[in-house]
Design a protein around this motif. Structure first.
Motif, PDB file in Angstrom:
ATOM      1  N   ARG A 162       0.869  -1.315   0.082  1.00  0.00           N
ATOM      2  CA  ARG A 162       0.059   0.004   0.220  1.00  0.00           C
ATOM      3  C   ARG A 162       1.015   1.430   0.005  1.00  0.00           C
ATOM      4  O   ARG A 162       0.648   2.088  -0.733  1.00  0.00           O
ATOM      5  CB  ARG A 162      -0.924   0.007   1.090  1.00  0.00           C
ATOM      6  CG  ARG A 162      -1.950   0.912   1.374  1.00  0.00           C
ATOM      7  CD  ARG A 162      -2.901   0.900   2.594  1.00  0.00           C
ATOM      8  NE  ARG A 162      -4.089   0.138   1.981  1.00  0.00           N
ATOM      9  CZ  ARG A 162      -4.238  -1.223   2.405  1.00  0.00           C
ATOM     10  NH1 ARG A 162      -3.282  -1.780   3.443  1.00  0.00           N
ATOM     11  NH2 ARG A 162      -5.226  -1.780   2.354  1.00  0.00           N
ATOM     12  N   LEU A 163       1.873   1.196   0.699  1.00  0.00           N
ATOM     13  CA  LEU A 163       2.895   2.338   0.734  1.00  0.00           C
ATOM     14  C   LEU A 163       3.475   2.824  -0.558  1.00  0.00           C
ATOM     15  O   LEU A 163       3.464   3.940  -0.993  1.00  0.00           O
ATOM     16  CB  LEU A 163       3.903   2.250   2.032  1.00  0.00           C
ATOM     17  CG  LEU A 163       4.842   3.391   2.112  1.00  0.00           C
ATOM     18  CD1 LEU A 163       4.216   4.564   2.356  1.00  0.00           C
ATOM     19  CD2 LEU A 163       5.972   3.261   3.036  1.00  0.00           C
ATOM     20  N   ASP A 164       3.845   1.790  -1.153  1.00  0.00           N
ATOM     21  CA  ASP A 164       4.320   1.842  -2.544  1.00  0.00           C
ATOM     22  C   ASP A 164       3.340   2.260  -3.684  1.00  0.00           C
ATOM     23  O   ASP A 164       3.749   3.439  -4.270  1.00  0.00           O
ATOM     24  CB  ASP A 164       4.851   0.498  -3.300  1.00  0.00           C
ATOM     25  CG  ASP A 164       6.178   0.032  -2.581  1.00  0.00           C
ATOM     26  OD1 ASP A 164       6.868   0.585  -1.815  1.00  0.00           O
ATOM     27  OD2 ASP A 164       6.366  -1.136  -2.857  1.00  0.00           O
ATOM     28  N   ALA A 165       1.992   2.020  -3.548  1.00  0.00           N
ATOM     29  CA  ALA A 165       1.131   2.630  -4.082  1.00  0.00           C
ATOM     30  C   ALA A 165       0.806   4.055  -3.859  1.00  0.00           C
ATOM     31  O   ALA A 165       0.638   4.915  -4.887  1.00  0.00           O
ATOM     32  CB  ALA A 165      -0.091   1.711  -4.227  1.00  0.00           C
ATOM     33  N   VAL A 166       0.812   4.351  -2.857  1.00  0.00           N
ATOM     34  CA  VAL A 166       0.446   5.743  -2.361  1.00  0.00           C
ATOM     35  C   VAL A 166       1.630   6.675  -2.706  1.00  0.00           C
ATOM     36  O   VAL A 166       1.372   7.800  -3.274  1.00  0.00           O
ATOM     37  CB  VAL A 166      -0.035   5.729  -0.761  1.00  0.00           C
ATOM     38  CG1 VAL A 166       0.089   7.110  -0.478  1.00  0.00           C
ATOM     39  CG2 VAL A 166      -1.306   5.347  -0.507  1.00  0.00           C
ATOM     40  N   THR A 167       2.801   6.177  -2.220  1.00  0.00           N
ATOM     41  CA  THR A 167       3.816   7.172  -2.793  1.00  0.00           C
ATOM     42  C   THR A 167       3.899   7.389  -4.188  1.00  0.00           C
ATOM     43  O   THR A 167       4.382   8.349  -4.677  1.00  0.00           O
ATOM     44  CB  THR A 167       5.226   6.739  -2.254  1.00  0.00           C
ATOM     45  OG1 THR A 167       5.436   5.406  -2.608  1.00  0.00           O
ATOM     46  CG2 THR A 167       5.129   7.002  -0.607  1.00  0.00           C
ATOM     47  N   PHE A 168       3.679   6.352  -4.944  1.00  0.00           N
ATOM     48  CA  PHE A 168       3.915   6.443  -6.567  1.00  0.00           C
ATOM     49  C   PHE A 168       2.771   7.413  -6.914  1.00  0.00           C
ATOM     50  O   PHE A 168       2.962   8.357  -7.716  1.00  0.00           O
ATOM     51  CB  PHE A 168       3.483   5.288  -7.104  1.00  0.00           C
ATOM     52  CG  PHE A 168       3.484   5.292  -8.583  1.00  0.00           C
ATOM     53  CD1 PHE A 168       4.626   5.495  -9.582  1.00  0.00           C
ATOM     54  CD2 PHE A 168       1.786   5.227  -9.090  1.00  0.00           C
ATOM     55  CE1 PHE A 168       4.408   5.718 -10.777  1.00  0.00           C
ATOM     56  CE2 PHE A 168       2.004   5.423 -10.445  1.00  0.00           C
ATOM     57  CZ  PHE A 168       3.137   5.484 -11.213  1.00  0.00           C
ATOM     58  N   ARG A 169       1.345   7.557  -6.407  1.00  0.00           N
ATOM     59  CA  ARG A 169       0.642   8.652  -6.758  1.00  0.00           C
ATOM     60  C   ARG A 169       0.840   9.776  -6.312  1.00  0.00           C
ATOM     61  O   ARG A 169       0.760  10.613  -7.096  1.00  0.00           O
ATOM     62  CB  ARG A 169      -0.904   7.951  -6.263  1.00  0.00           C
ATOM     63  CG  ARG A 169      -1.462   6.923  -6.839  1.00  0.00           C
ATOM     64  CD  ARG A 169      -2.512   6.283  -6.262  1.00  0.00           C
ATOM     65  NE  ARG A 169      -3.278   5.238  -7.053  1.00  0.00           N
ATOM     66  CZ  ARG A 169      -2.865   3.807  -7.000  1.00  0.00           C
ATOM     67  NH1 ARG A 169      -1.757   3.592  -6.567  1.00  0.00           N
ATOM     68  NH2 ARG A 169      -3.519   2.968  -7.785  1.00  0.00           N
ATOM     69  N   VAL A 170       1.548   9.881  -5.080  1.00  0.00           N
ATOM     70  CA  VAL A 170       1.830  11.302  -4.579  1.00  0.00           C
ATOM     71  C   VAL A 170       2.812  11.859  -5.606  1.00  0.00           C
ATOM     72  O   VAL A 170       3.062  13.120  -5.950  1.00  0.00           O
ATOM     73  CB  VAL A 170       2.162  11.410  -3.094  1.00  0.00           C
ATOM     74  CG1 VAL A 170       2.824  12.559  -2.643  1.00  0.00           C
ATOM     75  CG2 VAL A 170       0.894  10.938  -2.447  1.00  0.00           C
ATOM     76  N   GLY A 171       3.967  10.781  -5.653  1.00  0.00           N
ATOM     77  CA  GLY A 171       5.048  11.306  -6.413  1.00  0.00           C
ATOM     78  C   GLY A 171       4.880  11.633  -7.823  1.00  0.00           C
ATOM     79  O   GLY A 171       5.465  12.556  -8.492  1.00  0.00           O
TER      80      GLY A 171
END
Length: 176
Positions: A162-171
């Motif tokens: 989930r952290l990978d998914a969220v940070t990808f979207r934010v970045g």
């Protein structure tokens, strides 16, 4: 030694981002009114339930400083830019509504660039809640809301965290 309740990150050369976490906050309605009046110290006031990890805040901090440096901010100041930055949407009003504090917010993450101890003390006195270590953030988050706001699917969670998914979207917000 006890874990610090306030963390400062070096986000850009010569700049720091200081964050503190409060739980069981009882006066967010009053805080929102004071914020609208301009009577609260200038900080980013973020609903902690939708910030998955402090890394997301750091990433948003980098984005906010980059926007400020290029004079391409989507909001009026660097701290609202930080609230906007923790979201994945390009819609400013929706980002501030979802990721900022609301009348029923009970967990508040405050953050400020280049924060002085007296500034953090001033905001801490205004928040009626318990200040806790930033490492407690994971126990306060609402995973269903995070999945909804960041559009994280169950299929995606099978192949990445989930952290990978969220940070990808934010970045990658500006690229999507």
């Amino acid at each position: 030694m006890a874990e610090p309740t306030v963390l400062s990150y070096d986000t850009h050369p010569g700049r720091t981002l200081t964050a503190a976490l409060f739980k069981d906050v009882k006066n967010t309605k009053d805080l929102r009114l004071l914020l609208a009046e301009g009577s609260l110290p200038e900080f980013a006031y973020i609903n902690a339930r939708v910030v998955l990890d402090p890394f997301v805040l750091q990433l948003a901090g980098h984005r906010a400083l980059a926007a400020e440096g290029s004079t391409r901010m989507a909001t009026k100041n660097i701290h609202t830019e930080l609230v906007y930055g923790v979201s994945a949407t390009k819609h400013v009003a929706e980002s501030l509504k979802r990721f900022g504090i609301s009348d029923d917010t009970t967990a508040v993450l405050v953050a400020r660039f280049d924060c002085k101890p007296e500034e953090l003390e001033a905001v801490s006195k205004r928040i009626e809640g318990q200040q806790v270590a930033l490492s407690e953030l994971g126990g306060l988050v609402d995973l269903e809301l995070i999945d909804k706001y960041f559009k994280v699917s169950k299929q995606e969670l099978q192949s990445r965290g989930r952290l990978d998914a969220v940070t990808f979207r934010v970045g990658a917000k500006d690229c999507l």
